[in-house]
Design a protein around this motif. Structure first.
Motif, short mmCIF file in Angstrom:
data_model
loop_
_atom_site.label_atom_id
_atom_site.label_comp_id
_atom_site.label_asym_id
_atom_site.label_seq_id
_atom_site.Cartn_x
_atom_site.Cartn_y
_atom_site.Cartn_z
N SER A 1 12.07 -24.59 25.80
CA SER A 1 12.11 -23.18 26.94
C SER A 1 12.81 -24.02 27.85
CB SER A 1 10.64 -22.85 27.03
OG SER A 1 10.78 -21.98 28.29
N ALA A 2 13.31 -23.58 28.93
CA ALA A 2 13.72 -23.87 29.65
C ALA A 2 12.79 -24.21 31.02
CB ALA A 2 14.78 -22.69 30.31
N THR A 3 12.05 -22.86 30.99
CA THR A 3 10.95 -23.00 31.97
C THR A 3 9.99 -24.23 31.81
OG1 THR A 3 9.52 -20.55 31.06
CG2 THR A 3 10.88 -20.49 32.38
N PRO B 1 10.21 -26.75 29.34
CA PRO B 1 10.67 -28.14 28.12
C PRO B 1 9.61 -28.79 27.22
CG PRO B 1 11.49 -28.22 30.46
CD PRO B 1 10.36 -27.17 30.59
N ASN B 2 8.87 -29.41 27.85
CA ASN B 2 8.15 -29.62 26.81
C ASN B 2 7.03 -29.49 25.86
OD1 ASN B 2 7.66 -31.88 28.00
ND2 ASN B 2 6.37 -32.28 29.19
N MET B 3 7.03 -28.44 25.53
CA MET B 3 6.94 -27.10 24.60
C MET B 3 7.66 -27.15 23.70
SD MET B 3 5.55 -23.53 26.30
CE MET B 3 5.19 -22.82 24.60
N GLY B 4 7.23 -27.85 22.13
CA GLY B 4 7.65 -27.96 21.22
C GLY B 4 8.21 -30.09 20.82
N ARG B 5 8.38 -29.92 22.14
CA ARG B 5 9.15 -31.37 21.88
C ARG B 5 8.35 -32.46 21.47
NH1 ARG B 5 10.91 -34.23 27.83
NH2 ARG B 5 12.18 -34.95 26.44
N VAL C 1 19.76 -26.62 32.03
CA VAL C 1 20.50 -26.38 33.49
C VAL C 1 20.59 -25.11 33.89
CG1 VAL C 1 23.32 -25.87 33.28
CG2 VAL C 1 22.18 -27.07 31.03
N THR C 2 20.19 -25.04 34.96
CA THR C 2 20.45 -23.94 35.89
C THR C 2 21.93 -23.26 36.80
OG1 THR C 2 20.13 -25.19 38.32
CG2 THR C 2 17.76 -24.68 36.50
N GLN D 1 8.52 -22.91 36.54
CA GLN D 1 9.07 -22.99 35.54
C GLN D 1 8.55 -25.08 36.33
OE1 GLN D 1 13.13 -23.67 34.94
NE2 GLN D 1 12.32 -25.79 34.28
N THR D 2 8.18 -25.35 34.83
CA THR D 2 7.52 -26.75 34.24
C THR D 2 8.36 -27.51 34.32
OG1 THR D 2 5.78 -25.38 33.40
CG2 THR D 2 6.07 -27.75 32.81
#
Length: 193
Positions: free
Chosen positions: A53-55, A57-61, A72-73, A112-113
């Motif tokens: 998730s771009a918002t 990005p730690n989720m799933g890593r 990328v924004t 955004q995180t």
């Protein structure tokens, strides 16, 4: 795994499993590792769009041993012009009402995180300041030289045509609303004559 048969509806057998988070994470990581191995995508670099998730990005890593994440924004004016050009084919962004688009974009950015080990890149800056941003990406990925076919899939000289200054005449009223409501997210494009 702890499996229990359940019946829903009556004529079909269904299963569910109950496990703790650590066990789920370990099994998911093993599954993804096995999948990549089966696809012969181990010990090589691969690029996967929207894997995280771009918002947040730690989720799933946690499911990968060695992963690099680039978020990328993009200038909201460019995004709005793009989704309007898709002729109604919008997958996740509101595209018919500029006020809904602004609200959605604002919520995305406000929630955004940010993570220290993630590289954040503005797409428009990547186009207009290619040498600097591409060097940041190369450094972040740990490469020592530029890719052999650097401009095969992305050429900033071509992509510049899709940026806001080159498409300024379209949807002027909506763009004015975006500029008024989202000034903190606007990219400061170079001035053209």
């Amino acid at each position: 795994l702890f499996h229990r048969p359940i019946h829903f509806p009556k004529d079909k057998l269904r299963y569910f499993s109950m496990m703790d988070k650590d066990k789920f994470d370990n099994l998911t990581k093993k599954y993804l590792s096995d999948l990549l191995r089966e696809l012969k995508l181990v010990n090589c670099d691969i690029v996967i769009d929207m894997l995280f998730s771009a918002t947040n990005p730690n989720m799933g890593r946690e499911f990968f041993d060695d992963v690099k994440t680039i978020v990328v924004t993009r200038d909201p004016r460019c995004m709005y012009l793009d989704i309007r050009s898709w002729d109604g084919y919008c997958t996740f962004l509101p595209c018919y009402d500029v006020h809904q688009f602004i609200e959605y974009y604002k919520l995305l950015m406000e929630n955004q995180t940010y993570c220290d080990d993630v590289l954040y890149v503005n797409y428009d800056e990547f186009i207009y300041n290619y040498p600097l941003i591409s060097s940041k990406i190369i450094d972040y990925l740990g490469y020592t030289k530029r890719p052999k076919y650097e401009f095969k899939y992305f050429n900033p000289n071509i992509s510049v045509a899709n940026t806001f200054p080159r498409r300024k005449g379209a949807y002027q009223k909506e763009i004015s609303h975006i500029e008024k409501e989202l000034p903190q997210y606007l990219y400061d494009f170079p001035k053209f004559e």
